[in-house]
Motif scaffolding. Structure first.
Motif, PDB file in Angstrom:
ATOM      1  N   SER A  84      -3.414  38.721 -46.318  1.00 21.64           N
ATOM      2  CA  SER A  84      -3.225  37.312 -45.962  1.00 21.64           C
ATOM      3  C   SER A  84      -4.445  36.479 -46.346  1.00 21.64           C
ATOM      4  N   GLU A  86      -6.087  32.232 -45.972  1.00 17.64           N
ATOM      5  CA  GLU A  86      -6.008  30.979 -45.250  1.00 17.64           C
ATOM      6  C   GLU A  86      -6.826  29.964 -46.023  1.00 17.64           C
ATOM      7  N   TRP A 120      -3.507  26.232 -44.022  1.00 18.94           N
ATOM      8  CA  TRP A 120      -2.301  27.018 -44.304  1.00 18.94           C
ATOM      9  C   TRP A 120      -2.647  28.503 -44.358  1.00 18.94           C
ATOM     10  N   GLY A 121      -1.775  29.318 -43.772  1.00 21.45           N
ATOM     11  CA  GLY A 121      -1.959  30.770 -43.808  1.00 21.45           C
ATOM     12  C   GLY A 121      -0.755  31.418 -44.470  1.00 21.45           C
ATOM     13  N   GLY A 122      -1.010  32.447 -45.266  1.00 21.55           N
ATOM     14  CA  GLY A 122       0.091  33.135 -45.947  1.00 21.55           C
ATOM     15  C   GLY A 122      -0.456  34.098 -46.966  1.00 21.55           C
ATOM     16  N   ALA A 175       3.193  30.002 -47.714  1.00 17.73           N
ATOM     17  CA  ALA A 175       2.605  29.821 -46.380  1.00 17.73           C
ATOM     18  C   ALA A 175       3.661  29.963 -45.303  1.00 17.73           C
TER      19      ALA A 175
END
Ligand SMILES: Nc1nc2c(c(=O)[nH]1)N[C@H]1C(S)=C(S)[C@@H](COP(=O)(O)O)O[C@H]1N2
Ligand SMILES: [Mo]
Length: 381
Positions: A84, A86, A120-122, A175
């Motif tokens: 992941s 960010e 944004w996280g993903g 995300a």
């Protein structure tokens, strides 16, 4: 059948349709520019059609197909296994500022509030595409949202494409988190694309499907909308990177209805944000303060005295900078300006050179303030 309101320029009063759109697509409150990362619920919104619902999260899948050796179908728990990342990314709608166009283009009537920064996280899109293993002749990556509707009478899904080179850039991400939380419905739950440095239309929300192809993509949002056009029959230039811009938090106290400002004389800490596309960074922000008192009423924009503000660092490569400037305010009526220049030397214009649909506005913001010796006594006391 549908009877779309003709989309054209108008210089009559704002219509109910524009107000409806304005209420669905909220902007940031400019006082929230104080935050490096915009609180959720304060981030601006632009949704063309209806927000699609996801009745069963566990059954939801992202499809990746077309010119790939290994078509993929990924559930949310599959995606969660991916390494992941960010990043804080400033998004701005390409129509930001459109409201000041004359005659105006009848669309979402943005003032200056269609910009925000989210963390944004993903996962990196490039890593996921690599797993799908694009065939050599794939040139284009098409991103399909789950939402659909009509624009100018044409039915379509919200879809956008990137060249495979742009799609593989390391900052481009899928995300499923925003500011440490799952995406709320309005920002694309359960999954969206985020294309840092580009105007917002590239960052497809409610992402359902990714298709690799060797053909140019001719979807409505790619070729009919989101191009800079000088006239109806101009095929236009595709809109991509965000143009350099700065905004100031309006100082002092507002009038409820007009939003005009009153400040008390003395030292006023002016502050705001500045950003640009392409991840290159902002080099300078200048401030100008113009007196509008009768004695100097002749003052014109060409007499503006620009002085540099103090520019802060950007918290992340694709996120806005802070800036501040201390103003010794004397009683009077003033117009305040802020103007940014990016590292490539592009600077915000004082007057916008408009395209047909009011895209890519980055004209200098102007704020009227009345400086009073001291504020009046509070009503009712
Ligand atoms: N599926 C889908 N994605 C979309 C849109 C949309 O209407 N549908 N609007 C685009 C536009 S024009 C902008 S400016 C951004 C806004 O993202 P936000 O609403 O999360 O701020 O989403 C983009 N992605
Ligand atoms: Mo947008």
């Amino acid at each position: 059948m549908l009877n779309p309101e003709p989309r054209q320029h108008g210089d009559n009063e704002f219509s109910l349709t524009e107000i409806q759109l304005g209420n669905r697509n909220a902007g940031i409150h400019l006082e929230m520019l104080q935050h490096d990362v915009t609180p959720i619920g304060m981030h601006y919104l632009l949704t063309h059609f209806d927000i699609p619902s996801v009745p069963d999260e566990a059954a939801w899948q992202l499809e990746i197909d077309g010119l790939v050796q290994q078509p993929l179908s990924l559930s949310l728990s599959d995606l969660a296994q991916w390494p992941s990342i960010e990043q804080a990314v400033t998004l701005e709608c390409a129509g930001n500022g459109r409201v000041s166009m004359r005659p105006r283009w009848r669309s979402m009537p943005w003032g200056l509030e269609a910009v925000s920064t989210a963390r944004w996280g993903g996962a990196r899109l490039g890593q996921i595409l690599a797993k799908a293993d694009p065939k050599d002749r794939a040139t284009t990556v098409v991103f399909s949202g789950a939402d659909a509707g009509f624009e100018n009478g044409h039915l379509h899904r919200f879809e956008r494409a990137l060249s495979i080179d742009d799609a593989m850039r390391e900052e481009v991400m899928l995300a499923w988190r925003i500011n440490d939380q799952p995406l709320p419905p309005q920002h694309g739950f359960p999954l969206r694309l985020v294309v840092p440095g580009w105007y917002g239309m590239a960052s497809v929300k409610w992402l359902k499907k990714i298709t690799l192809t060797d053909k140019p993509f001719n979807g409505y949002q790619q070729v009919k909308n989101y191009n800079y056009r000088q006239s109806e029959d101009d095929p236009g230039t595709p809109i991509s990177h965000i143009r350099v811009r700065s905004l100031m938090i309006p100082p002092g106290l507002p009038d409820y209805f007009t939003r005009q400002r009153v400040v008390e004389a003395g030292e006023i800490a002016l502050q705001g944000r500045a950003w640009c596309g392409g991840g290159i960074g902002v080099e300078q922000v200048d401030i100008a303060i113009q007196s509008l008192d009768p004695a100097t009423a002749e003052a014109s924009n060409s007499d503006l005295q620009w002085v540099p503000a103090t520019l802060g660092p950007a918290p992340d490569r694709f996120s806005w900078h802070s800036w501040h400037y201390s103003w010794q305010a004397q009683p009077g009526h003033y117009r305040l300006y802020c103007r940014a220049r990016d590292v490539a030397g592009e600077q915000q214009p004082l007057e916008q050179r408009w395209d047909k649909a009011g895209f890519g506005n980055n004209a200098v913001q102007q704020i009227h303030v009345w400086v009073e010796d001291r504020l009046p006594t509070v009503y009712g006391y």
